[in-house]
Design an enzyme around this catalytic site. Structure first.
Site, PDB file in Angstrom:
ATOM      1  N   HIS A 201      44.004  28.931  41.755  1.00  0.00           N
ATOM      2  CA  HIS A 201      44.730  29.180  40.618  1.00  0.00           C
ATOM      3  C   HIS A 201      45.425  30.488  40.197  1.00  0.00           C
ATOM      4  CE1 HIS A 201      41.766  32.170  38.275  1.00  0.00           C
ATOM      5  NE2 HIS A 201      41.276  32.019  39.453  1.00  0.00           N
ATOM      6  N   THR A 237      29.963  17.803  48.152  1.00  0.00           N
ATOM      7  CA  THR A 237      30.961  16.804  48.154  1.00  0.00           C
ATOM      8  C   THR A 237      32.405  17.689  47.542  1.00  0.00           C
ATOM      9  OG1 THR A 237      29.738  15.137  47.667  1.00  0.00           O
ATOM     10  CG2 THR A 237      32.022  14.810  47.460  1.00  0.00           C
ATOM     11  N   CYS A 327      39.051  39.902  34.132  1.00  0.00           N
ATOM     12  CA  CYS A 327      37.413  39.716  34.613  1.00  0.00           C
ATOM     13  C   CYS A 327      36.512  40.705  33.810  1.00  0.00           C
ATOM     14  CB  CYS A 327      37.259  39.873  35.972  1.00  0.00           C
ATOM     15  SG  CYS A 327      38.269  38.864  37.059  1.00  0.00           S
TER      16      CYS A 327
HETATM   17  N1  PLP Z   1      39.395  38.568  43.833  1.00  0.00           N
HETATM   18  C1  PLP Z   1      40.333  39.002  43.201  1.00  0.00           C
HETATM   19  C2  PLP Z   1      41.201  40.260  43.713  1.00  0.00           C
HETATM   20  C3  PLP Z   1      40.873  38.482  41.973  1.00  0.00           C
HETATM   21  O1  PLP Z   1      41.777  38.918  41.209  1.00  0.00           O
HETATM   22  C4  PLP Z   1      39.971  37.207  41.293  1.00  0.00           C
HETATM   23  C5  PLP Z   1      40.036  36.658  40.113  1.00  0.00           C
HETATM   24  O2  PLP Z   1      40.598  37.593  39.046  1.00  0.00           O
HETATM   25  C6  PLP Z   1      38.914  36.799  42.301  1.00  0.00           C
HETATM   26  C7  PLP Z   1      38.708  37.319  43.525  1.00  0.00           C
HETATM   27  C8  PLP Z   1      37.998  35.777  41.931  1.00  0.00           C
HETATM   28  O3  PLP Z   1      38.498  34.620  41.954  1.00  0.00           O
HETATM   29  P1  PLP Z   1      38.202  33.129  41.075  1.00  0.00           P
HETATM   30  O4  PLP Z   1      38.551  33.425  39.802  1.00  0.00           O
HETATM   31  O5  PLP Z   1      38.924  32.113  41.895  1.00  0.00           O
HETATM   32  O6  PLP Z   1      36.754  33.182  41.398  1.00  0.00           O
END
Ligand code: PLP
Length: 391
Positions: A201, A237, A327
């Site tokens: 994504h 799956t 995040c």
């Molecule tokens: N690693 C980094 C550097 C990211 O920026 C992110 C998402 O912001 C992730 C891992 C996590 O990815 P996912 O959203 O697919 O769990």
């Protein structure tokens, strides 16, 4: 109607219409389980394997070295937990202090299970040095994890130097390339990478699908147990439509990367120069040049406590940006651990704004942002910051 502006491509990217078209048949008629032996199953299997080839091609890997996962987070977990569980005797892990929580929290979990973790600080530009990683290694070091590009400040890390160091010292090297993939060249062979995490994504693919590159010869313990899919490393799956979308997204990213990077650098610099001229209290965080093409992280001096207000005012004007990283939205009043690790005063670190451009970002969006932003900043009440030295 005024132009809507989406400058939050590091949080997630819009699905490319071509990717959506490639996925569509797998939401409808093509519903088979790739493990089934009948025709519907074989069609699904062929689509998954074609996508595996595309994803492998993005990083210079062989298809058999790609394990599909449910996210970038899960890929990071599989790399770290999988390495720990395979060889718990070598219990020392090294990572940069500016890793994504998907790495840092997983290491914290491993600590609770007996691992020892050393975090390496970056310099004030957000760059980690290979020498500092070398100094952190111990005879029982199992794995080093340093991301290819940081999600908060966009800084690129010396992946090849760290990879070579780890190879010489017999330590596994994992890089979280979730932000870097599709935006900069990645070559697992040239950069001596053993494990590399990806997420669809972030490159105009669907949410809920990721991958871990596992170099041939590297063995991990599985994290998800069950029917033995993905060479036993990730039972479940397969998310066939998602994997097909991921494959198409990586093929598109690979085909357009160089031109797209040049376009984004020009657009980003126009945005930065325009802001520097109209809002002098802004300054850039992270390395000026060693950064992702479409990434700006800015500190707004004097308005450290008002970032959320600023974000909401921009949202009302149809402009989507982020503070620090999506995040950490639930911890918005906390300073970003990345900025604090770079040595930024915790109060200043609370005042950062992240603008991240992507494939669908346009000149018109930059112009709209430059027209709106100075007025919004001017409307904010200046905040009396606490004396910076006392924090
Ligand atoms: N690693 C980094 C550097 C990211 O920026 C992110 C998402 O912001 C992730 C891992 C996590 O990815 P996912 O959203 O697919 O769990």
């Amino acid at each position: 109607m005024s132009v809507r502006v989406y400058f939050d491509n590091s949080a997630t990217t819009p699905l490319d219409p071509e990717v959506a078209r490639a996925m569509q048949p797998f939401h409808e008629g093509l519903f088979g389980n790739p493990s089934s032996l009948h025709q519907a199953g074989r069609e699904a299997r062929a689509a998954v394997e074609a996508a595996r080839g595309e994803v492998a091609g993005l990083v210079g890997a062989e298809p058999a070295e790609i394990v599909f996962t449910g996210s970038g987070t899960e890929a990071d977990n599989l790399a770290l937990v999988g390495a720990f569980e395979k060889d718990p005797a070598r219990r020392h892990f090294v990572a940069s202090a500016i890793e994504h929580p998907a790495v840092l929290e997983t290491l914290r979990h491993l600590e609770s299970r007996g691992a020892a973790v050393t975090l390496v600080l970056p310099d004030s530009d957000g760059v980690v040095s290979a020498d500092d990683v070398a100094a952190a290694l111990r005879p029982d070091s199992r794995l080093v994890s340093v991301m290819a590009a940081n999600n908060v400040v966009g800084t690129l890390q010396p992946v090849a130097a760290i990879g070579r160091l780890c190879r010489e010292r017999g330590v596994l090297f994992h890089t979280d390339a979730v932000q870097a993939a599709g935006k900069m060249p990645l070559d697992v062979r040239a950069d001596a990478i053993d494990l590399l995490s990806l997420s669809a994504h972030k490159l105009h693919g669907p949410k809920g699908v990721g991958a871990l590159f596992v170099r041939k010869g590297v063995t991990l313990a599985p994290v998800v147990h069950g029917g033995g899919q993905e060479r036993g490393l990730r039972s479940a799956t397969e998310n066939v439509a998602g994997i097909v979308g991921f494959g198409r997204a990586t093929a598109l990213a690979r085909a357009t990367r160089a031109d797209e990077a040049a376009r984004l650098v020009a657009l980003r610099d126009r945005l930065l120069n325009g802001l520097a001229a109209s809002v002098p209290s802004l300054h850039l965080l992270g390395h000026r040049f060693r950064r992702l093409p479409g990434h700006l992280c800015l500190a707004l001096a004097g308005h450290e406590g008002e970032t959320i207000k600023l974000l909401l005012a921009l949202d009302e004007a149809g402009i989507a940006v982020s503070t620090g990283s999506a995040c950490s939205a639930s911890h918005a009043s906390q300073p970003s651990h990345v900025l604090v690790a770079m040595g930024l005063d915790p109060i200043r670190a609370r005042g950062s704004l992240r603008l991240t451009l992507g494939r669908f970002s346009t000149d018109a969006e930059v112009a709209r942002f430059l027209a709106v932003f100075p007025n919004i900043v001017a409307s904010l009440r200046p905040v009396m910051s606490r004396p910076l030295a006392s924090a």
